[in-house]
Design an enzyme around this catalytic site. Structure first.
Site, mmCIF file in Angstrom:
data_model
loop_
_atom_site.group_PDB
_atom_site.id
_atom_site.type_symbol
_atom_site.label_atom_id
_atom_site.label_comp_id
_atom_site.label_asym_id
_atom_site.label_seq_id
_atom_site.Cartn_x
_atom_site.Cartn_y
_atom_site.Cartn_z
ATOM 1 N N GLU A 46 -5.253 3.461 8.240
ATOM 2 C CA GLU A 46 -6.627 3.018 8.478
ATOM 3 C C GLU A 46 -6.741 1.502 8.611
ATOM 4 O O GLU A 46 -7.704 1.003 9.203
ATOM 5 C CB GLU A 46 -7.534 3.523 7.336
ATOM 6 N N GLY A 52 0.830 -1.202 0.000
ATOM 7 C CA GLY A 52 0.000 0.000 0.000
ATOM 8 C C GLY A 52 0.861 1.247 0.000
ATOM 9 O O GLY A 52 1.900 1.299 0.664
ATOM 10 N N HIS A 78 -17.715 6.031 5.564
ATOM 11 C CA HIS A 78 -16.595 6.844 5.125
ATOM 12 C C HIS A 78 -15.252 6.314 5.614
ATOM 13 O O HIS A 78 -14.252 6.389 4.917
ATOM 14 C CB HIS A 78 -16.819 8.263 5.659
ATOM 15 N N ARG A 89 -18.704 13.538 14.220
ATOM 16 C CA ARG A 89 -19.382 12.960 13.066
ATOM 17 C C ARG A 89 -20.524 12.021 13.445
ATOM 18 O O ARG A 89 -21.571 12.032 12.815
ATOM 19 C CB ARG A 89 -18.359 12.202 12.228
ATOM 20 N N LEU A 107 -0.791 7.448 2.565
ATOM 21 C CA LEU A 107 0.069 8.247 3.437
ATOM 22 C C LEU A 107 0.925 7.379 4.348
ATOM 23 O O LEU A 107 2.112 7.635 4.534
ATOM 24 C CB LEU A 107 -0.779 9.193 4.282
ATOM 25 N N ALA A 108 0.337 6.327 4.931
ATOM 26 C CA ALA A 108 1.100 5.485 5.847
ATOM 27 C C ALA A 108 2.126 4.653 5.086
ATOM 28 O O ALA A 108 3.301 4.603 5.468
ATOM 29 C CB ALA A 108 0.155 4.580 6.641
ATOM 30 N N GLY A 109 1.701 4.006 4.013
ATOM 31 C CA GLY A 109 2.598 3.103 3.270
ATOM 32 C C GLY A 109 3.724 3.841 2.579
ATOM 33 O O GLY A 109 4.900 3.456 2.685
#
Lengths: 254, 660
Positions: B448, B63, B424, B353, B66-68
């Site tokens: 996530e 992946g 979401h 939310r 952003l993290a990967g």
């Protein structure tokens, strides 16, 4: 939701692989609706094909909100579709009338070989990035971003160029298959970032060389900016030459 | 509802005890220090790898969000030998790119009384006390320099006229700590991270494998030692082994069929890791975002988010009259119900939310919905434009307003947006300890895909933060600590029988799908699954509905394997085959999600059980449920096994949330 059903003739390019012979196939959709996107029209077609045991049309998309740049195909000869500055996922059936023919083709550019049907290989753009479209700061070493003053307008201008979604429509729209809008947008964006200034000249030399290695020359026609779904300003193409000339006078990296 | 309506075979009478057994208490390996000092303490005790030894370690990152991208680039910068996998054609397309509103960071430069402690309080309380407060501290502490780093590598953050970084407010928070680049913050962070990864690819530290999808995890001697991937163009299935594997493969919200996620986002990597022994944390914690563009037509392929940042200057309302047929402009002020402002005067339109979504859904279900399908409420910018002027509103949100107009044909500068809740984000994900390592040693998770940070409800603008912090400033510390113990060991031999066995199992799975010869494509079943989930496992849940859903999911799974058809072969690009594999996994994960929701006999954050409420608000049960559920795959085909990690709160004492 409207109840209006439209009949559309779809001419779709089919090609099994990079070296295979391609051909158009004709299909009919009788229950299209104006609010469908053109990609949803292809979804509709594929649903029908699968139910009929026919291989669906391969095409790419992901976010379907106009930001990932994955979708990209020609619609009636125009990259992304009839509306200017809108990606394929944001183009709608409402641009057509019942009985119209919609022709889907892959992006046509020498630098974008067809992989299958409407899918092309656009990794050439990322080889331009790899050549130098980056900023050499390692994780954790950056100074406090609040001590680097960037004017409001400079940040906004950087973002105008940085908004490129890398879809390749500029290349497909250009009769020469040039990547000036893409490359210029990157050069302009990075030259406006404080740390990006350190390697500005070196970056221009290597990115432009890589761009010229795979993509065509610019004749300043401006088709690219009309197709661009991210509204990259046309002056980006001039940035390529500006940065190239600037780099020519510089012996240093910056 | 079409899926299984009228069928009597549903699992009537099933109780939670028929579905799950309770396993063991887990140790999250959180340092004993005060939560504020936990990360410093842990870093001090981490083992290191000498720079000259780093190139000897092979790390797989799956992946490139952003993290990967961050983890791969940072580990590459440190000198490790990194192999990066993405199913996209190029790394920069990962779905982090679609995040709009901003990234939180408690830099606390203003005098609005922000601080790291306050950030932790907001995050822990926003998550309804179902995440670790130590994780939240790490998020806040490292989040400060995330902004510095991302600015340095190319993100043109919005600036004030004085040249300083600009911030704005987000839901669930009373300070202004959200950094942004118009409504395209995710794009700018993702491009910067992907470009940093490109730099490591050019430098030879990272090797990129694009258009390859992970289909299994190789586990030997109790350690994650590699992955099996399918080349999406040639169809070839192969394995790669490594010293450690990092999954940054995103969330599973597409289980609901039409969500705001990208079409290709899927749960396959984490689900298959789960089936190899990684525990799955809190699968029932699913965030329903309050402001998405509602469904408008049968073929609409997904929902589109309208950023939470819009609630800074937009006001949510519905007509006071049921089924009011008038144009919004013709409804006088007195006949508009600004229900969030009236019900939650302290936070108004900026309630978290879950609270906003429940209230909007309540209005719609009570018959006050607007639009042709009566499935939305208004998000109105009239007051904002009057107060601030069109120019400023355009500067803040122009790309969102343009996107809305592109999709709906209506101009939000003139007429209010129509918005409705949509799935979401998934707070749940693979269970990880404090080092972001799963229950399988050597398997790490970022972003996530993991359960960490957000508890039962994620605050807006905390997801870009958690992706960046995991990638750039957590995994580069934690993974080497694990690797240090493997010095001198080569990666698993590709000729090892376990490798061949795992490849064979993947190939069998593909063959099984291709040979099935049913009557409907995989999308048909995905749609049916989405309908079940939407009715029984959405903004509010009850035991009866969940039990019914489990029965319906089991039936649908049987129907899938009886009746799915995958057109085309396996030796080439075949998007139907890709979809079929992902839907097969959703059909299993959906059951676990519902079992978890049935099991968790309380309301917490996004998990709102109608049998646990006070005055319409979620009622937590800290006595019995103050833990993370970490589900273990029953390899013997028996009941679901629920392990649990108890959660304790020292810095932010347990209290009932109140946004009134």
């Amino acid at each position: 939701m409207t109840d209006e059903k439209m009949r559309l003739i779809l001419e779709v390019w089919r090609q099994d692989g990079p070296r295979a012979e391609g051909r158009f196939e004709t299909h009919e959709i009788t229950d299209a609706t104006p609010e469908m996107s053109l990609l949803e029209l292809l979804d509709r077609l594929n649903h029908k094909l699968v139910e009929e045991d026919v291989d669906p049309v391969a095409f790419e998309s992901d976010c379907r909100e106009g930001i990932c740049g994955t979708c990209g195909l020609d619609v009636n000869g125009v990259p992304h579709g009839p509306e200017d500055n809108v990606p394929a996922c944001g183009q709608h059936v409402r641009s057509f009338k019942s009985g119209d023919t919609v022709r889907f083709e892959p992006f046509r550019a020498k630098a974008f070989p067809v992989i299958r049907d409407l899918i092309v290989d656009r990794t050439g753009l990322d080889r331009i990035i790899q050549a130098g479209g980056t900023i050499a700061v390692d994780a954790g070493t950056a100074p406090d971003a609040d001590t680097l003053q960037v004017t409001h307008d400079e940040a906004e201008r950087a973002l105008d160029f940085a908004g490129c979604i890398g879809c390749g429509a500029c290349v497909a729209a250009c009769p020469n298959g040039a990547a000036y809008l893409f490359t210029g947008a990157k050069l302009a964006h990075l030259a406006l970032i404080p740390h990006g200034k350190q390697e500005r000249a070196k970056r221009a030399r290597s990115m432009v060389a890589q761009m010229e290695h795979e993509f065509g020359p610019c004749s300043q026609i401006g088709e690219c900016a009309l197709a661009c779904p991210a509204d990259i300003p046309l002056p980006a193409i001039a940035v390529v030459n500006r940065e190239r000339i600037r780099a020519g006078f510089k012996r240093k990296a910056n | 509802m079409s899926a299984g309506a009228g069928r009597k075979r549903a699992a009537v009478g099933l109780t939670i005890d028929d579905l799950r057994v309770v396993g063991v208490a887990l140790d999250g390996k959180v340092p004993d220090a005060h939560p504020r000092d936990a990360w410093t303490d842990r870093k001090l005790h981490y083992s290191l790898v000498n720079p000259s030894n780093r190139a000897k370690f092979k790390i797989i990152v799956v992946g490139t969000g952003l993290a990967g991208a961050g983890a791969a680039a940072a580990l590459g910068e440190l000198g490790y030998d990194v192999d990066v996998y993405s199913f996209h054609d190029v790394p920069r397309r990962a779905h982090s790119i679609a995040a709009q509103g901003g990234i939180n960071s408690p830099r606390a430069r203003k005098v609005d009384n922000d601080s790291i402690d306050r950030f932790v309080k907001d995050t822990v309380k926003g998550g309804d006390y179902r995440g670790r407060e130590q994780d939240a501290y790490r998020l806040g502490e490292e989040g400060v320099r995330v902004i510095d780093h991302m600015q340095a590598i190319g993100t043109p953050f919005a600036r004030e006229y004085g040249g300083q970084l600009a911030t704005r407010s987000f839901g669930g928070v009373q300070v202004s700590r959200t950094y942004y680049t118009r409504g395209q913050t995710g794009q700018q962070l993702e491009l910067a991270a992907a470009h940093a990864l490109s730099r490591q690819v050019a430098a030879g530290h990272c090797k990129l494998h694009a258009r390859q999808e992970m289909l299994d995890l190789i586990v030997k001697d109790g350690r994650a030692q590699g992955i099996v991937v399918r080349d999406l163009v040639s169809g070839k299935v192969r394995a790669q082994t490594a010293h450690a594997v990092i999954l940054c493969t995103g969330g599973y919200g597409n289980i609901y069929y039409k969500a705001t996620l990208a079409k290709n986002s899927n749960a396959t990597a984490i689900w298959r890791a789960y089936k190899r022994g990684a525990y799955f944390g809190n699968p029932c914690f699913v965030q329903i975002h309050p402001t998405a563009i509602p469904l408008m037509s049968t073929w609409q392929s997904k929902k589109t988010l309208m950023s939470e940042s819009l609630r800074n200057d937009g006001r949510i309302w519905a007509p006071r009259q049921k089924g009011d047929p008038r144009d919004p402009a013709d409804i006088p002020e007195a006949e508009r119900f600004y229900f969030l402002e009236e019900r939650y005067p302290a936070f108004g339109n900026l309630v978290p939310r879950d609270v906003a979504s429940r209230n909007i859904r309540e209005r719609i279900e009570a018959g006050y919905g607007v639009g042709p399908l009566k499935n939305a409420v208004y998000l109105d910018f009239k007051t904002g434009i009057e107060r601030l002027g069109v120019k400023l509103i355009r500067e803040r949100y122009s790309n969102l307003f343009d996107m809305y107009e592109e999709l709906t044909g209506e101009n939000p500068y003139v007429t209010p947006m129509r918005i409705a809740p949509s799935v979401h984000f998934t707070m749940g994900g693979l269970w990880t300890d404090y080092d972001q390592m799963t229950s399988i040693p050597g398997l790490f998770v970022g972003g996530e895909a993991s359960w960490a940070y957000h508890g039962a409800n994620r605050l807006g603008a905390n997801s870009l933060l958690s992706g960046c912090v995991d990638g750039w400033f957590t995994l580069p510390y934690a993974v080497p600590n694990y690797l240090a113990g493997l010095l001198g060991k080569a990666p698993l031999d590709h000729d090892d029988p376990v490798v061949a066995q795992t490849i064979a199992e993947v190939e069998d799975g593909i063959e099984r799908l291709l040979r099935n010869n049913g009557t409907h494509g995989p999308d048909h079943f995905h749609a049916k699954l989405g309908a079940i989930m939407d009715v029984y496992a959405s903004v509010s849940r009850d035991p009866e509905g969940l039990t019914k859903a489990i029965g319906l999911i089991r039936e649908l799974r049987e129907e899938f394997w009886r009746d799915v058809k995958v057109v085309g072969g396996s030796d080439r690009l075949n998007q139907e085959l890709e979809t079929a594999g992902r839907v097969a996994d959703y059909l299993e994960l959906a059951e676990l999600l519902c079992v978890d929701a049935l099991d968790r006999d309380e309301s917490a954050g996004a998990h709102f059980r109608t049998d646990h409420e006070v005055d319409g608000e979620a009622k937590r049960d800290d006595e019995d449920w103050c833990f993370c559920s970490a589900w273990e795959y029953p390899a013997d085909g028996g009941k679901h096994i629920r392990n649990f990690e108890p959660l304790t709160f020292r810095a932010v004492p347990l209290q009932q949330r109140n946004y009134k």
